[in-house]
Scaffold this active site. Structure first.
Site, short mmCIF file in Angstrom:
data_model
loop_
_atom_site.label_atom_id
_atom_site.label_comp_id
_atom_site.label_asym_id
_atom_site.label_seq_id
_atom_site.Cartn_x
_atom_site.Cartn_y
_atom_site.Cartn_z
N GLU A 161 126.18 38.45 28.62
CA GLU A 161 125.32 37.56 29.40
C GLU A 161 125.89 36.15 29.53
OE1 GLU A 161 121.80 38.33 30.52
OE2 GLU A 161 122.46 40.40 30.32
N HIS A 229 117.76 34.94 25.66
CA HIS A 229 119.10 34.38 25.46
C HIS A 229 119.05 33.36 24.33
CE1 HIS A 229 119.80 35.39 29.94
NE2 HIS A 229 120.47 36.26 29.22
N CYS A 346 119.58 26.76 31.79
CA CYS A 346 119.88 28.00 32.51
C CYS A 346 120.59 27.72 33.81
CB CYS A 346 118.60 28.78 32.80
SG CYS A 346 117.93 29.69 31.39
#
Length: 415
Positions: A161, A229, A346
């Site tokens: 990721e 995350h 993000c």
């Protein structure tokens, strides 16, 4: 001259709330809501302007082509088919460029180049289709092979990721640092998206010194609570790690390893007694940008949701009144992104590089920020309801909007 550059994702014209991301509590909570792509994209540009005016180097990435007809063809979704598949093809989630790639700056690598490995994002179907277009864009931005190496994804056997689970610490951005790779283990109600072996492969691929790498497990309880995350519960910058008490499976071992490899490290840990894990995740306190301002002061750029949360605000006020390494807290409004599960961190990919070696079309200045705003105001849909996803008229508008952006930026090769 090496410096940190934040590459923010421009929020795409197909921005919507389809609730596709299992484990992302904000995204699932807002599933079916009406989204406002124009407002979302303008909020993103405003954040970039805010950071640029602080004296930070600012770049951007384009939204990916959407809808993605290749995906629908691959799953034979023609005619009447599952609306979820349509929503996957329309997803604007590439705006969260923290998931675009893992980045190792030149001072850390064996060959003295900055290495980037595009993330495969295989855990979530709507994100797994991003990497080919992201790779093409990264290879355009970082085309100078004397200074950059841009790699394809690790095998999809191992979920990756990107930078959302990767932290780098050091005395300064331009000096050799330590790279911290945070992985998860499956077994709870939400998937652990980052595989340990994916990060070990990336560390080898980037030519990192094993003695300057740390591999640590994210706390299962954090994943269960919605920290899909690591950057939802921790963020690092230069010699500072800012994290929640419950972020890591073995915090003592991780902190000891950091201090051994970087004696100058300062760890600012938020106790659960001050800010619960649930409050940290819902406010996105740690999904903040921890940056070093030109005057040498470290500042935390937080979403307004964190600033307006009473326990979080109390902690932040006490922190900046103390004598710790984080001296300023600066709130920004990215509410449209937050409602889909992504805060200020993000929206950006951190790259330590010489800005002169980067394709200048992707570097922001005041004129280009104004150009972005003009295109967005003229072409981005004002709103998208869940019922409109799949509309051919809306699809044409989304495609035309992105094409207008590519033409305005002289990036027709990415159109």
């Amino acid at each position: 001259m090496l410096r940190e550059i934040n590459f923010d994702g421009i929020v795409g014209p197909s921005h919507n709330y389809a609730g596709l991301s299992l484990g992302n509590l904000a995204a699932t909570r807002h599933a079916g809501d009406t989204a406002f792509p124009r407002e979302a994209a303008l909020q993103g540009v405003a954040k970039m302007r805010h950071n640029m005016r602080l004296g930070l180097a600012q770049g951007f990435l384009l939204p990916l082509p959407r809808p993605n007809p290749g995906f629908l063809a691959d799953v034979c979704a023609v005619g009447d088919f599952d609306p979820a598949l349509t929503a996957m093809a329309w997803s604007a989630s590439s705006m969260w460029t923290a998931n675009a790639a893992t980045v190792s700056p030149a001072p850390d690598t064996e060959d003295g180049r900055c290495h980037l490995t595009v993330a495969n994002l295989v855990t979530m179907p709507h994100r797994s289709i991003e990497w080919p277009d992201t790779l093409r864009q990264l290879r355009t931005i970082f085309a100078d092979s004397a200074h950059f190496a841009v790699h394809g994804p690790v095998p999809p056997t191992f979920g990756d990721e990107g930078a959302a689970n990767h932290m780098r610490m050091g005395v300064s951005h331009g000096e050799p640092g330590i790279e911290i790779f945070i992985y998860g283990r499956p077994g709870g109600r939400f998937p652990a998206r980052q595989h340990e072996q994916a990060f070990r492969a990336i560390a080898r691929r980037h030519g990192l010194d094993h003695a300057r790498c740390i591999f640590a497990e994210q706390a299962p309880a954090a994943i269960e609570a919605g920290a899909f995350h690591n950057d939802v519960v921790a963020v690092a910058n230069e010699n500072v790690l800012f994290c929640h008490e419950q972020a890591f499976a073995d915090r003592d071992a991780l902190f000891a390893a950091i201090r051994e490899k970087l004696p100058a490290a300062q760890i600012v840990e938020v106790p659960a007694s001050a800010v619960s894990l649930a409050e940290a995740i819902s406010s996105y306190l740690f999904n903040a940008q921890l940056v070093t301002l030109p005057e040498g002061v470290q500042a935390l750029i937080v979403p307004t949701e964190a600033w307006e949360n009473k326990p979080v605000r109390a902690f932040l006020d006490a922190m900046i009144q103390g004598n710790g390494p984080i001296r300023k807290v600066l709130p920004v409004d990215v509410r449209q992104s937050m409602a889909n599960g992504g805060g200020p961190a993000c929206l950006r990919l951190r790259v330590v590089a010489d800005p002169a070696r980067i394709d200048p079309r992707f570097m922001l200045d005041e004129d280009k920020a104004g150009l972005l705003e003009s295109v967005i105001r003229s072409h981005w849909p004002e709103r998208i309801s869940s019922a409109e996803i799949g509309s051919e008229a809306l699809a044409d508008q989304v495609r035309d909007a992105r094409q207008a952006l590519c033409e305005a930026l002289d990036l027709k090769e990415l159109g």
